[in-house]
Every structure is written in C-alpha cells, then in structure tokens.
Design an enzyme around this catalytic site. Structure first.
Site, PDB file in Angstrom:
ATOM      1  N   ASP A 182       3.256  -3.807   8.425  1.00  0.00           N
ATOM      2  CA  ASP A 182       1.997  -3.082   8.273  1.00  0.00           C
ATOM      3  C   ASP A 182       0.876  -4.097   8.516  1.00  0.00           C
ATOM      4  OD1 ASP A 182      -0.316  -1.918   7.410  1.00  0.00           O
ATOM      5  OD2 ASP A 182       0.379  -1.469   5.383  1.00  0.00           O
ATOM      6  N   CYS A 202      -4.619   1.791  -4.010  1.00  0.00           N
ATOM      7  CA  CYS A 202      -3.394   2.418  -3.461  1.00  0.00           C
ATOM      8  C   CYS A 202      -2.141   1.576  -3.660  1.00  0.00           C
ATOM      9  CB  CYS A 202      -3.535   2.755  -1.978  1.00  0.00           C
ATOM     10  SG  CYS A 202      -4.773   3.996  -1.646  1.00  0.00           S
ATOM     11  N   LYS A 242     -10.439  -0.212  10.739  1.00  0.00           N
ATOM     12  CA  LYS A 242     -10.551  -1.421   9.922  1.00  0.00           C
ATOM     13  C   LYS A 242     -10.906  -2.632  10.782  1.00  0.00           C
ATOM     14  CE  LYS A 242      -7.134   0.119   6.496  1.00  0.00           C
ATOM     15  NZ  LYS A 242      -7.913   0.580   5.337  1.00  0.00           N
ATOM     16  N   GLN A 280      -4.250  -4.782   7.387  1.00  0.00           N
ATOM     17  CA  GLN A 280      -5.190  -5.772   6.838  1.00  0.00           C
ATOM     18  C   GLN A 280      -5.100  -7.116   7.553  1.00  0.00           C
ATOM     19  OE1 GLN A 280      -7.457  -4.955   4.703  1.00  0.00           O
ATOM     20  NE2 GLN A 280      -6.673  -2.995   3.959  1.00  0.00           N
ATOM     21  N   HIS A 282       0.850  -1.184   0.000  1.00  0.00           N
ATOM     22  CA  HIS A 282       0.000   0.000   0.000  1.00  0.00           C
ATOM     23  C   HIS A 282       0.892   1.244   0.000  1.00  0.00           C
ATOM     24  CE1 HIS A 282      -2.732   3.019   1.748  1.00  0.00           C
ATOM     25  NE2 HIS A 282      -3.721   2.248   1.354  1.00  0.00           N
TER      26      HIS A 282
END
Lengths: 139, 397
Positions: free
Chosen positions: B188, B352, B214, B191, B111
């Site tokens: 990261d 993205c 999220k 997700q 991303h």
C-alpha cells in the site's frame, strides 16, 4: 448567561463529569452514542423502573462538548419519568436546532444555547440525547 | 516552497492534514478544466478529433505514471484509488489462490483498506491473518517479518509508510525474503509514493497501490500496479464496455488486453489526465528533494514539540512527515477544534488504524502530516498555539 459562565459549566462537567464510571451493573439498558463525522464514543447505561429513570451513568471517550453534555443530561434526567424526559429532550433539541423552546426546564443544559453557531459541534451536544431516545424507544 | 502554485493558499490557512489529502496546484486544476472545456469527449472512440485527443491524453497520463514508478505501460491500471486497487487484487486475484490454512501477514498499524479486504478473504477461505510484530518504536523490521513466516505464508501485505506511525518499511528486503519463500508481496503506497522516489523494478513488489489525491492529483483516481504476469491472472470484477474485445449471443466473451481489461466503463478521464499533470508537477520539483525537505521539516517539528512538557509524541522516530501526538489531559478532537479557530487544519482520531490501539494503548491522537509546501513558519505558528495548555482549554469550546 454570560459566555464565561457557560464555558465554566462546560469545562467543569468535562473535567469532573457526573456519573462517568466504568462498572458492570445488571438491569441497565446500554446504548452507544457515536457520530459518523467524529471520534466521540460514549456508552450510556440507564436503569428504568416502572416509568422512572432511577439511575444512569456513562463511560467512553469523547470531546469536551459531548462529555459535558452527557454529564449535564444525566443530572437532569435521573428521577424523572419518561414523559418528563421526552419533554426535556424535545426542548433541548429545539434549542439546538433554533426552534422555540422552554428554557426553564433545561437547567444547566442551556449553556449550549449558542452551539448552533458552530455547525459541526451540534452533533457533539446532541450525542447523548440521541442515545437516550433509543433507550426510551427500547423500553 | 511552491506555495504560489496552489490556489488554496490564497486563504489564510495552515494545512497539516496531507496524509488525508493534498492541495492541488493550478496546473492540475487547469488541466482538468481544459479537458471539460476543450475536448470533453469519451475515451476509446477515436473517430473524431476531440475523442482522439482524449485517448492521447489519457494514455499519456498512464505513461507518465508508469515512468514515475518505473513500471511498464501495461502494468498500470487506473482505479478510483488505493482502496479499490487493493479490493481488486484481493477479490480478483487472491480469491483464486488462497486455500484453507494459508497465512496472510499484515501489521496492526495498517489502514482499514489494507485490513478489511483481507479479513473478508480470510473468513471466506478459512485462511489465517498473522500480524508481523512491531518493535518498541512500533516499526516493522525484516527480522520481525522473518519471525512470522511459515511454510503456510502466502501473502505479505503492508503499507510502505503507515499513516499513523509513519515508519518506512524495508520493502525491497521484504520482497527478497518473501520471493525466496514463494510469498506474494502487496504494498500500500498511499503514504509513500507521494513522498519519495518509487521504483517497482528495484523493490520487486508484486502489487503496488496508491491514490492520486494524496499527491496533488484529483480525488477519485488511483493506480493498481501489478507485475504483468500476475495482472494477466486478475479476474475482472467489473464487466462492461471498454474491457471486452467482443461477445456473442452464445455468451462467449473475449476480453481486451491489459490494462483496458481491468478498466470497464467510461473511466475517470478528467481524473487520470489531472493525475498525469500532478506527476509532471512533482517530477519538476523532484521526488528526492521532496523527501529530504520533508525529513528536515519533520525533524524541526519533533524538536519543537518535544520542548513542550504537556505534549507526548507517539512516533518521534517516524521516517516520514507524519507526527502523531497528544496534549496531556485534553481529548485530541478538542485540540483540533481549538487549532481550527486559528485556521490550522490537523486531524484527530484513530486515522483508520483501529487495531493499533491494542498495542499503543492510545486510541486517538492528533496527527500532523506534512508535504513539501509546508513551511518552518507554519510549524512555528502551530507550536505557538500549543505552548499554553490553559489557553487550549479555555478556547477549545
């Protein structure tokens, strides 16, 4: 114009767009058209001689509304002088933003006369017009 | 399941864009309203009862999050989200460490938030960005990582689950390999943390970032996790109230301990407290249960999509609830517009991950990203809408 015919004209200009080609020509002014809220990405190439738009084409990827609107716009502006084109753009924008406009000079572009009902798609229909205005300003 | 917990589902809506953000259960909304209605004071001003309650609730939220990822309390820093968290460690930590010629390993499916801060750092320091190879399924493998590690590698920064391909990276193994070579690992988790059990002690990541919204929490709140000894060296990028112990007219500043040192200004109190409530909510359902359910639901979605000849799936091997696909000859955004007419929310675009197209050759896709509240019936409705290509073309404008 009935909705079915409008849809047909849009789809036809989307499936077989006018002057959508990838080529590398000199003497054309290039301008990119894109919207912050979507993924439309169109490059417009316009050749202006004296005061006349003698040729124009486009490439890129965009939705059905943006692509068909670009195709129809190109059909309508090639061969016209800058004053005529500016007048055409003003009328088109007035139609989109629900102001008074002269539909007689819009040709097939009147198929977008009800696009105001879909707020998010107004920017799709006007995308090529924003780009051509920048090109005219550059000239 | 649990759909009655979410006010958004009072609307007739099929929401399949959970990779972008998730709906909020009433318990989270109520917790935020409770703060603004009943103890709406500032944090760290415990001279009166309602302010004291703010401190208790704010630090409770931190405690819940720390436990959720198995971190220590002072290793959890509240930020505005995963994006800010990455920027803090890139500019506040790695800026002091990276030297000309150093190499930073990323992947082409990251991303933007895990690409652009590194680009700037690399440009500033004369460091080099190296892309870990993706296999035929566009996945990262340990072997692939191994193949790009050199004596100059300083950092590996990867999403645990990517937001388009949806592959689950072997983070624990990558950390083992990296640490054996004195390489830092940044993960990261935007997700992955919402969808599976996370344990920073088992994975041994150096830094982990994720966002509240999220995972059923509010927008504008997220977390930077870092190992204590590393966080100690993070230079605070923002100075102000709440992060200093004292300062004098001689311009001497004494900073607070972690994590307050990295949380200048009035924090997003409602956000943090709401995030804490979201953590409670997810724990109640169970992260393992969520992971298993989403896997089954995704397998069903892929199976149904594969029956449609005019649909090409980009990532049928994805390990998560993320499925990216295209309808033959139709621009992805037109499909999204069409589905929206039936109150089905999906995302169209490059999501993205703008350098992924250089590998796949596919610039834009339709992305369905699932969460535990999605149902088999919703998948059936989606498939029904996608079955007739002519209907899509007819109704997309």
């Amino acid at each position: 114009m009935n909705p079915e015919l409008k849809r047909e004209i849009m789809i036809d200009n989307y499936s077989n767009p006018f002057h959508k080609e990838t080529k590398d020509e000199e003497d054309y002014i290039k301008e990119n058209g894109n919207n912050v809220s979507c993924i439309d990405d169109v490059n417009l190439y316009v050749k202006i001689e004296e005061d006349i738009i003698v040729d124009a084409y486009f490439d890129g990827e965009a939705c059905a509304i943006s692509t068909s609107s670009t195709s129809i716009m190109l059909k309508n502006i090639i061969g016209k002088n800058i004053t005529q084109v500016k007048n055409y753009i003003t009328n088109f924008q007035n139609m989109i933003y629900e102001k008074d406009y002269d539909k007689n000079i819009l040709g097939d572009a009147i198929v977008y006369d009800e696009i105001y009902k879909q707020e998010s798609r107004k920017t799709c229909a006007t995308l090529p017009y924003t780009a051509i205005l920048k090109i005219i300003d550059k000239k | 399941m649990n759909r009655e917990d979410f006010p958004m589902f009072k609307q007739d809506i099929i929401y399949l864009d959970n990779g972008a953000t998730t709906f909020k259960p009433s318990v989270v909304i109520d917790k935020i309203v409770d703060y603004y209605s009943n103890y709406s004071a500032n944090a760290h001003r415990g001279d009166y009862s309602i302010s004291y309650k703010v401190d208790v609730e704010y630090e409770n939220a931190r405690r819940k999050i720390a436990k959720f990822i198995n971190a220590n309390l002072d290793e959890v820093v509240f930020t505005s989200g995963a994006t800010e968290s990455i920027n803090i460690i890139v500019d506040g930590f790695f800026d002091n460490l990276v030297e000309p010629g150093d190499e930073i390993i990323l992947s082409k499916s990251e991303h933007a938030s895990n690409v652009l801060p590194w680009f700037r750092l690399a440009n500033k320091k004369g460091a080099r960005i190296v892309y870990a190879p993706l296999d035929t399924h566009l996945h990262i493998t340990l072997e692939g990582i191994k193949s790009v590690i050199t004596p100059k590698t300083k950092i590996i920064s990867l999403a645990e689950i990517t937001n388009v391909v949806g592959d689950l990276r072997p983070i624990k193994e990558i950390c083992e390999l990296a640490h054996a070579n004195d390489i830092f690992v940044v993960v990261d988790g935007a997700q992955s943390v919402p969808h599976k059990k996370t344990d920073v002690k088992i994975s041994d990541v150096d830094f982990l970032v994720f966002s509240g919204h999220k995972m059923c929490g509010p927008t504008g709140i997220g977390v930077l996790y870092g190992k204590k000894e590393l966080l100690e060296s993070v230079n605070p990028l923002i100075l102000g109230g709440g992060m200093n112990e004292s300062f004098d007219s001689e311009q001497e500043i004494f900073l607070k301990e972690l994590p307050q040192r990295l949380e200048a200004g009035t924090p997003n109190i409602a956000g943090a407290i709401g995030f804490g409530a979201a953590i409670d909510y997810l724990e109640k359902i169970g992260m393992d249960y969520i992971a298993i359910y989403e896997q089954k639901l995704k397998a069903y979605l892929v199976e149904r999509l594969m029956q449609l000849e005019h649909i090409t799936i980009i990532n049928e091997e994805s390990d998560s609830g993320i499925v990216a696909f295209n309808v033959e000859d139709i621009f992805s955004q037109d499909v999204a517009y069409y589905l929206n007419k039936y109150n089905v929310c999906v995302r169209a675009g490059n999501h993205c991950a703008k350098i992924l197209k250089s590998i796949t050759g596919v610039k834009n896709t339709i992305r369905v990203s699932l969460y535990f509240y999605n149902t088999y019936e919703e998948i059936d409705s989606l498939i029904e809408l996608l079955t007739d290509k002519d209907k899509i073309i007819k109704e997309m404008i």
